[in-house]
Scaffold this motif. Structure first.
Motif, PDB file in Angstrom:
ATOM      1  N   THR A   1      75.949 108.726  96.361  1.00 45.43           N
ATOM      2  CA  THR A   1      75.236 109.499  95.342  1.00 45.43           C
ATOM      3  C   THR A   1      75.407 110.994  95.560  1.00 45.43           C
ATOM      4  O   THR A   1      75.647 111.768  94.626  1.00 45.43           O
ATOM      5  N   LYS A   2      75.311 111.423  96.822  1.00 46.99           N
ATOM      6  CA  LYS A   2      75.435 112.849  97.132  1.00 46.99           C
ATOM      7  C   LYS A   2      76.819 113.380  96.786  1.00 46.99           C
ATOM      8  O   LYS A   2      76.957 114.414  96.132  1.00 46.99           O
ATOM      9  N   LYS A   3      77.855 112.668  97.213  1.00 43.12           N
ATOM     10  CA  LYS A   3      79.222 113.125  96.966  1.00 43.12           C
ATOM     11  C   LYS A   3      79.551 113.091  95.473  1.00 43.12           C
ATOM     12  O   LYS A   3      80.271 113.954  94.969  1.00 43.12           O
ATOM     13  N   ARG A   4      79.021 112.100  94.785  1.00 41.02           N
ATOM     14  CA  ARG A   4      79.275 112.014  93.353  1.00 41.02           C
ATOM     15  C   ARG A   4      78.632 113.199  92.629  1.00 41.02           C
ATOM     16  O   ARG A   4      79.240 113.798  91.738  1.00 41.02           O
ATOM     17  N   GLU A   5      77.400 113.539  92.988  1.00 45.44           N
ATOM     18  CA  GLU A   5      76.727 114.674  92.358  1.00 45.44           C
ATOM     19  C   GLU A   5      77.452 115.988  92.672  1.00 45.44           C
ATOM     20  O   GLU A   5      77.606 116.852  91.800  1.00 45.44           O
ATOM     21  N   GLU A   6      77.908 116.145  93.920  1.00 40.28           N
ATOM     22  CA  GLU A   6      78.638 117.357  94.283  1.00 40.28           C
ATOM     23  C   GLU A   6      79.933 117.474  93.487  1.00 40.28           C
ATOM     24  O   GLU A   6      80.300 118.564  93.036  1.00 40.28           O
ATOM     25  N   ALA A   7      80.628 116.346  93.313  1.00 45.56           N
ATOM     26  CA  ALA A   7      81.875 116.367  92.553  1.00 45.56           C
ATOM     27  C   ALA A   7      81.616 116.708  91.088  1.00 45.56           C
ATOM     28  O   ALA A   7      82.351 117.491  90.478  1.00 45.56           O
ATOM     29  N   SER A   8      80.562 116.128  90.526  1.00 46.11           N
ATOM     30  CA  SER A   8      80.221 116.398  89.132  1.00 46.11           C
ATOM     31  C   SER A   8      79.856 117.866  88.928  1.00 46.11           C
ATOM     32  O   SER A   8      80.273 118.490  87.945  1.00 46.11           O
TER      33      SER A   8
END
Length: 483
Positions: free
Chosen positions: A328-335
């Motif tokens: 979830t964290k990496k996905r939000e950072e990428a977005s």
């Protein structure tokens, strides 16, 4: 004394940027090469970020690429006869063997290295070479000696513990002054020019130039040619030739030493925008599209699977819960990073397009005198962006036109005064043209320049004219005087 306690109520307003806004501001300040490096860094650090397949050119009919590095090196040769024998020998190293990459060496030789390499070919002793290194270490970037010889004598005694006579120091110092480039080791400008004049052939003009610099340098600096002509007893033509000889000398003889190809690459400007003019006088603004299209990696974008994992993980701590938090964290950072790139590009395009509309006359003619007065507030009103955003978006950015490359700050210029509709850039352009057209034998004073500008419709004060002249790097009238 009696101590008392009291309460007071105070109301205060503060404006703070969120972490997302601060990151956008930082990205706005980046140039094109810097943002490309930022994207590469983010791709390496965040596994949830990847390059979209559509941005990678692939041909389904194309054969897979199988050439090795060795094949590429062999392909550099014209034919097999040109290939050295060691290239064709078998490579018996194992994969575990250490492979040392060649170290990149800066090809720019420093001033100290350049002078020491020349001294190594002389008959100086090891002690004298040690003295020479100390003296050369006291030269500035232009080749001038920054300390006196008595001071260097004291430094050698205190710092190096060397009791050296002034005669030995003078001998080494004279050897340094005989090195290339001519003029190195001088104590001032007059000394630097004399060192260069002494190496020139003994022509009539050179002899007079030596006498001028050696005995009448103050008069020459003040451009008092009439007095020089009478005191030297030479004709005006001969004095003109001597003046040309002196003007051909280099006042900063060592300034170019030590500049390498790496410095040249560092000074190379990569435009952030391109403005093109078509046959119908329509202006088009483009940005280089060197950034790949970024998307969320497939394994991080399965929404339904994440929801199921989240519902199960709420029942207690487990390794799956930690994995879910990471995903979830990496996905939000990428977005967020993808959105920031889009916002950065849109903001820069809005600012550049507003500048082009405001300065349309210049981009069509590329005449500096056609520049309109423009400040950050003007672009802020057009785009609706904050002044600080405009400032950061234009800092360090360059635009390429059909005739040159300009920094965006070039287009920001205030009115000279409230009653004048001309921009400071326009005044600078007109002032430069006036000085270029003046009589070299009788250059215009600041008062005369003010009157000339007033005659052309620019009513500005004399002190403003002097300030603009200095901004152009043009000396006062007496120093512009030529024979």
């Amino acid at each position: 004394m009696k101590e008392t306690l009291s309460q007071s109520l105070e109301q205060r307003m503060q404006l703070r940027l969120s972490p997302l806004q601060m990151r956008l501001v930082r990205m706005l300040e980046m140039s094109e090469p810097e943002i490309e490096e930022e994207v590469r860094r983010e791709l390496d650090d965040n596994p949830a970020l990847e390059v979209a397949e559509s941005s990678v050119d692939t041909d389904p009919d194309e054969e897979p690429y199988t050439e090795t590095a060795e094949d590429l090196q062999l392909a550099d040769y014209g034919n097999e006869d040109d290939i050295p024998s060691y290239r064709l020998e078998a490579n018996n190293r194992s994969a575990a063997d250490a492979v040392l990459e060649p170290v990149a060496v800066d090809d720019g030789e420093s001033l100290i290295e350049y002078l020491i390499s020349q001294l190594s070919e002389t008959d100086l002793t090891e002690m004298e070479l040690q003295i020479a290194r100390y003296i050369i270490g006291n030269l500035d970037d232009n080749g001038y000696l920054t300390r006196t010889l008595p001071q260097i004598e004291d430094d050698l005694a205190i710092d190096a513990g060397l009791e050296i006579s002034m005669a030995e120091i003078r001998k080494v110092y004279d050897a340094i002054r005989a090195l290339d480039p001519a003029g190195v080791g001088a104590v001032d400008l007059r000394d630097c020019l004399l060192l260069q004049l002494r190496r020139l052939p003994d022509t009539g003009a050179v002899k007079i130039a030596r006498e001028i610099v050696g005995d009448y340098f103050d008069l020459f600096s003040l451009r008092h040619f009439d007095r020089l002509e009478s005191m030297l007893g030479v004709s005006r033509d001969m004095l003109r030739e001597a003046d040309e000889v002196i003007r051909s000398l280099d006042p900063k003889p060592a300034s170019r030493i030590g500049e390498s190809l790496a410095d040249d690459r560092a000074r190379h400007i990569i435009p952030d925008f391109y403005v093109e003019l078509d046959q119908n006088d329509r202006l088009t603004v483009t940005m280089p599209n060197n950034l790949p299209e970024l998307v969320i990696e497939k394994s991080f974008s399965a929404d339904e699977e994440l929801v199921v994992m989240q519902s199960k993980s709420q029942r207690g701590d487990s390794p799956k819960n930690e994995a879910l938090s990471f995903i979830t964290k990496k996905r939000e950072e990428a977005s967020v990073f993808i959105d920031l790139l889009r916002m950065r590009r849109n903001t820069l395009m809005n600012v550049m397009e507003a500048i082009v509309r405001w300065q349309r006359d210049f981009f069509v003619s590329e005449d500096e005198s056609r520049l309109r007065p423009m400040v950050l507030r003007d672009i802020s009103r057009v785009t609706g962006l904050d002044i600080s955003v405009i400032s950061r978006a234009s800092a360090g950015k360059y635009v390429a036109t059909q005739s040159g490359v300009y920094p965006l700050k070039f287009f920001f210029n205030e009115r000279v005064n409230d009653d004048e509709d001309a921009s400071s850039r326009e005044i600078l352009s007109v002032l430069r043209s006036v000085i270029d057209d003046e009589d070299p034998a009788a250059p215009l004073s600041d008062d005369a320049l003010t009157a000339e500008l007033a005659g052309r419709g620019y009513s500005i004060a004399r002190r403003t004219v002097a300030k603009y002249r200095e901004r152009l790097g043009i000396p006062v009238a007496r120093l512009r005087k030529k024979l």
